[in-house]
Design a protein around this motif. Structure first.
Motif, PDB file in Angstrom:
ATOM      1  N   THR A  12      -2.954  -2.588  10.547  1.00 46.21           N
ATOM      2  CA  THR A  12      -4.241  -2.523   9.941  1.00 46.21           C
ATOM      3  C   THR A  12      -5.177  -1.295  10.610  1.00 46.21           C
ATOM      4  OG1 THR A  12      -4.728  -3.974  12.129  1.00 46.21           O
ATOM      5  CG2 THR A  12      -4.832  -5.081   9.887  1.00 46.21           C
ATOM      6  N   VAL A  47       0.968  -1.465  -4.512  1.00 43.21           N
ATOM      7  CA  VAL A  47       0.511  -0.798  -3.204  1.00 43.21           C
ATOM      8  C   VAL A  47       0.833  -1.955  -2.035  1.00 43.21           C
ATOM      9  CG1 VAL A  47      -1.502  -0.426  -1.844  1.00 43.21           C
ATOM     10  CG2 VAL A  47      -1.261   0.343  -4.216  1.00 43.21           C
ATOM     11  N   LYS A  48       0.686  -3.187  -2.369  1.00 42.57           N
ATOM     12  CA  LYS A  48       1.174  -4.189  -1.200  1.00 42.57           C
ATOM     13  C   LYS A  48       2.532  -4.199  -1.049  1.00 42.57           C
ATOM     14  CE  LYS A  48      -0.354  -7.672   1.239  1.00 42.57           C
ATOM     15  NZ  LYS A  48       0.900  -8.014   2.018  1.00 42.57           N
ATOM     16  N   LEU A  57      -3.837   1.368   8.111  1.00 45.92           N
ATOM     17  CA  LEU A  57      -4.303   1.200   6.853  1.00 45.92           C
ATOM     18  C   LEU A  57      -5.970   1.735   6.925  1.00 45.92           C
ATOM     19  CD1 LEU A  57      -2.818  -2.010   5.523  1.00 45.92           C
ATOM     20  CD2 LEU A  57      -2.549   0.423   4.677  1.00 45.92           C
ATOM     21  N   LYS A  93      -2.461  -3.476  -7.628  1.00 48.93           N
ATOM     22  CA  LYS A  93      -2.411  -3.829  -6.441  1.00 48.93           C
ATOM     23  C   LYS A  93      -1.198  -4.526  -5.753  1.00 48.93           C
ATOM     24  CE  LYS A  93      -3.999  -7.876  -3.902  1.00 48.93           C
ATOM     25  NZ  LYS A  93      -4.382  -9.517  -4.123  1.00 48.93           N
ATOM     26  N   VAL A 115       3.237  -1.252   1.182  1.00 43.60           N
ATOM     27  CA  VAL A 115       2.637  -1.564   2.545  1.00 43.60           C
ATOM     28  C   VAL A 115       3.390  -2.183   3.378  1.00 43.60           C
ATOM     29  CG1 VAL A 115       0.729  -2.978   3.560  1.00 43.60           C
ATOM     30  CG2 VAL A 115       0.147  -1.144   1.821  1.00 43.60           C
ATOM     31  N   LEU A 143      -7.265  -4.322   2.703  1.00 43.95           N
ATOM     32  CA  LEU A 143      -7.083  -3.099   2.861  1.00 43.95           C
ATOM     33  C   LEU A 143      -5.935  -2.184   1.828  1.00 43.95           C
ATOM     34  CD1 LEU A 143      -6.973  -2.667   6.645  1.00 43.95           C
ATOM     35  CD2 LEU A 143      -8.597  -1.704   5.150  1.00 43.95           C
ATOM     36  N   SER A 144      -5.059  -3.003   1.457  1.00 44.43           N
ATOM     37  CA  SER A 144      -4.237  -2.503   0.629  1.00 44.43           C
ATOM     38  C   SER A 144      -4.722  -2.556  -0.816  1.00 44.43           C
ATOM     39  CB  SER A 144      -2.936  -3.161   0.416  1.00 44.43           C
ATOM     40  OG  SER A 144      -2.989  -4.516   0.214  1.00 44.43           O
ATOM     41  N   MET A 145      -5.626  -3.481  -1.083  1.00 40.41           N
ATOM     42  CA  MET A 145      -6.147  -3.488  -2.391  1.00 40.41           C
ATOM     43  C   MET A 145      -7.198  -2.435  -2.394  1.00 40.41           C
ATOM     44  SD  MET A 145      -8.155  -7.008  -3.592  1.00 40.41           S
ATOM     45  CE  MET A 145      -9.437  -6.678  -2.664  1.00 40.41           C
ATOM     46  N   LYS A 146      -7.894  -1.991  -1.269  1.00 37.92           N
ATOM     47  CA  LYS A 146      -8.789  -1.118  -1.249  1.00 37.92           C
ATOM     48  C   LYS A 146      -8.130   0.365  -1.592  1.00 37.92           C
ATOM     49  CE  LYS A 146     -13.083   0.101   0.609  1.00 37.92           C
ATOM     50  NZ  LYS A 146     -14.027   0.188   1.712  1.00 37.92           N
ATOM     51  N   LEU A 147      -6.871   0.259  -0.729  1.00 36.04           N
ATOM     52  CA  LEU A 147      -5.963   1.573  -1.055  1.00 36.04           C
ATOM     53  C   LEU A 147      -5.639   1.781  -2.338  1.00 36.04           C
ATOM     54  CD1 LEU A 147      -5.297   3.522   1.139  1.00 36.04           C
ATOM     55  CD2 LEU A 147      -3.273   2.029   1.417  1.00 36.04           C
ATOM     56  N   VAL A 200      -7.621   4.676   4.748  1.00 33.97           N
ATOM     57  CA  VAL A 200      -8.645   4.394   3.668  1.00 33.97           C
ATOM     58  C   VAL A 200     -10.007   5.102   3.898  1.00 33.97           C
ATOM     59  CG1 VAL A 200     -10.321   2.786   3.071  1.00 33.97           C
ATOM     60  CG2 VAL A 200      -7.834   1.999   3.052  1.00 33.97           C
ATOM     61  N   ARG A 227      -4.728 -11.233   5.922  1.00 34.97           N
ATOM     62  CA  ARG A 227      -5.991 -11.232   4.972  1.00 34.97           C
ATOM     63  C   ARG A 227      -6.448  -9.769   4.895  1.00 34.97           C
ATOM     64  NH1 ARG A 227      -9.534 -15.377   6.488  1.00 34.97           N
ATOM     65  NH2 ARG A 227      -7.790 -16.693   7.382  1.00 34.97           N
ATOM     66  N   GLN A 228      -6.701  -9.257   6.063  1.00 33.52           N
ATOM     67  CA  GLN A 228      -7.339  -7.907   6.410  1.00 33.52           C
ATOM     68  C   GLN A 228      -6.335  -6.893   5.776  1.00 33.52           C
ATOM     69  OE1 GLN A 228      -7.804  -7.189  10.591  1.00 33.52           O
ATOM     70  NE2 GLN A 228      -9.963  -6.732  10.234  1.00 33.52           N
ATOM     71  N   ILE A 229      -5.081  -6.880   5.964  1.00 34.53           N
ATOM     72  CA  ILE A 229      -3.945  -5.907   5.549  1.00 34.53           C
ATOM     73  C   ILE A 229      -4.168  -6.134   3.951  1.00 34.53           C
ATOM     74  CG2 ILE A 229      -1.647  -5.471   5.157  1.00 34.53           C
ATOM     75  CD1 ILE A 229      -1.440  -6.125   8.092  1.00 34.53           C
ATOM     76  N   GLU A 230      -3.989  -7.303   3.415  1.00 34.48           N
ATOM     77  CA  GLU A 230      -4.215  -7.491   1.958  1.00 34.48           C
ATOM     78  C   GLU A 230      -5.485  -6.749   1.443  1.00 34.48           C
ATOM     79  OE1 GLU A 230      -2.786 -11.317   0.792  1.00 34.48           O
ATOM     80  OE2 GLU A 230      -3.994 -11.094  -1.226  1.00 34.48           O
TER      81      GLU A 230
END
Lengths: 326, 158
Positions: free
Chosen positions: B147, B51-52, B150, B48, B55, A233-237, B154, A228-231
């Motif tokens: 994490t 990007v995902k 990332l 999104k 990632v 973060l990638s959203m934020k990215l 960020v 979830r964190q990664i998701e």
């Protein structure tokens, strides 16, 4: 003359072990011997008055007294013939010791009725052995023991585990079956619990939890939260586009320089006590070490609802670099 | 100690770059991800999903020693709009409900949890339990490092 008298006394003593007696025999006849078994077989005929029954000197001794609990006289006889074929040159004290030790073990295992049929098999195996090479003897002995295990499918008394290169022979513990299925099952279960233990150390906060179910829950939660964190973060990215002059070296260098003070080795960092085998991977202990360190601060993060706000990346990143530099 | 660190700022990568596996992974990961992000940024279509995708792709490419990364790669390359490896919201809810269910059979509960864990790991469903457990260990490690990377990216961009 002390030697002779001593030897005499020894010979008449019935509560000595076989080994001691035989050594005493040797000493008696050959006071200058150093290798306990070199001249053993040569002298055995003398001890028995020329009567060579193939079982060395043991036939003349009161064997049943030694293995007092059983009436199985066959025990020592079974192992001694193994010795004869081994050849005098290779003989070492230790081998004989192990044989007598095995005798004792076999004796323990033989306190049962089913043993008789096992005995027959072993006897036949042993006679075969006498023609075999020394190397195969141990193998055959193990094979015999294994068959004995298979014969007696009920739980045997407690003995140690025996491992050999070709077979893995596991003496059944008390109350456990000995058929191959349950043994394989047990091995599998042990493997699984071994990995669970490793995972326990990997996932923070798992050491207090006992029991597979709770731990699995924790692991599941942890993996989910990481994902979830990664998701997140990638959203934020996706929202925050990286700057055009985004330079990796800059990131690394900047982190180190700007936070010299934070790079103080915490107690967790210094320890290198992890020695888990990480199956299936090329990663070594260092992976576990550094990962563990990094995630102590993150532990706090996960409990809070917003993972990024109270979290200091530089703090963490400098840890990485520090570990790098060490 | 400070001075050492400041003095070493010029050489931030260790002399033996392959010695520390977590550093290796992190470096690989960032080196995969950052150019991809730059490219995405150029194209102005950084949704999104993409990007995902990037990632996850970076993750899979940086951890090629592990079976799960191969599975992940397969899944990613098979569809441009992949179902994410995290079906986070639904799973989250399910996990919360679980404590009511688990009261009964401990043995059955364990089986269920193992199945759940298998679902979390890419490719986990095709593995047997022992393999899956060791792979989960690797996967957790890599997720953690991911994490970190990332977050730093960020952080640096904001």
């Amino acid at each position: 003359m002390n030697g002779a008298i001593g030897g005499d006394l020894l010979l008449n003593c019935t509560d000595m072990s076989v080994l001691e007696r035989q050594r005493a025999h040797l000493k008696y006849f050959n006071p200058s011997f150093d290798s306990p078994l070199a001249g053993f077989f040569a002298d055995s005929s003398m001890i028995n008055g020329g009567e060579m029954d193939g079982f060395l000197a043991t036939a003349g001794l009161n064997l049943p007294m030694i293995y007092g609990e059983t009436t199985v006289e066959v025990d020592p006889r079974m192992s001694i013939p193994l010795e004869t074929t081994l050849g005098t040159g290779n003989f070492k004290k230790r081998k004989f010791d192990t044989v007598t030790k095995d005798c004792n073990e076999k004796k323990k295992m033989m306190n049962r009725e089913e043993v008789t049929e096992g005995e027959e098999e072993e006897k036949s195996k042993i006679t075969e052995l006498n023609n075999g090479s020394p190397k195969s003897i141990k193998k055959m002995k193990i094979k015999a023991k294994k068959e004995e295990n298979n014969c007696s499918n009920d739980s045997s008394k407690v003995t140690k585990e025996l491992e050999k290169t070709d077979y893995i022979h596991v003496r059944a513990r008390r109350g456990q079956a000995t058929d191959s299925h349950s043994i394989a099952e047990r091995v599998r279960r042990e493997k699984i619990s071994e990995r669970m233990k490793f995972l326990q150390d990997l996932v923070p906060g798992c050491d207090k939890i006992t029991g597979k179910a709770g731990m699995l829950d924790e692991i599941i939660n942890y993996v989910q939260s990481l994902q979830r964190q990664i998701e997140f973060l990638s959203m934020k990215l996706a929202v925050v586009n990286p700057r055009p002059d985004f330079d990796m070296d800059d990131i690394f260098a900047k982190e180190v320089v700007s936070t010299p003070m934070t790079v103080v080795p915490s107690p967790e960092m210094v320890h290198s006590g992890y020695s888990h085998e990480m199956v299936n991977s090329g990663y070594s202990n260092e992976m576990v070490n550094s990962g563990y360190v990094h995630f102590n601060p993150m532990q706090q993060v996960e409990t809070s609802s917003d993972p990024l706000s109270c979290f200091n990346v530089r703090h963490i990143y400098s840890f990485i670099m520090f570990h790098h530099l060490i | 100690m400070e001075r050492q660190i400041i003095n070493k700022k010029k050489r931030v990568f260790s002399l033996e770059p392959n010695k520390n596996p977590s550093a290796v992974f992190t470096r690989k990961y960032t080196s995969h991800l950052v150019p991809a992000l730059k490219k995405l940024n150029m194209n102005k279509n950084s949704s999104k999903q993409t990007v995902k995708h990037e990632v996850d792709m970076a993750l899979a490419l940086s951890a090629q020693e592990f079976p799960w990364s191969r599975f992940l790669l397969q899944k990613l390359s098979s569809s441009s709009n992949p179902t994410t490896t995290t079906s986070s919201s639904s799973d989250g809810i399910r996990i919360l409900e679980r404590p009511d269910k688990e009261g009964g059979n401990e043995e059955g509960g364990i089986e269920e949890r193992l199945r759940e864990l298998k679902k979390l790991l890419p490719g986990g469903e095709e593995m047997n339990v022992e393999e899956m457990l060791s792979e989960i260990g690797n996967y957790i490690k890599c997720l953690e490092l991911q994490t970190i990377a990332l977050k730093s990216i960020v952080q640096d961009s904001t």
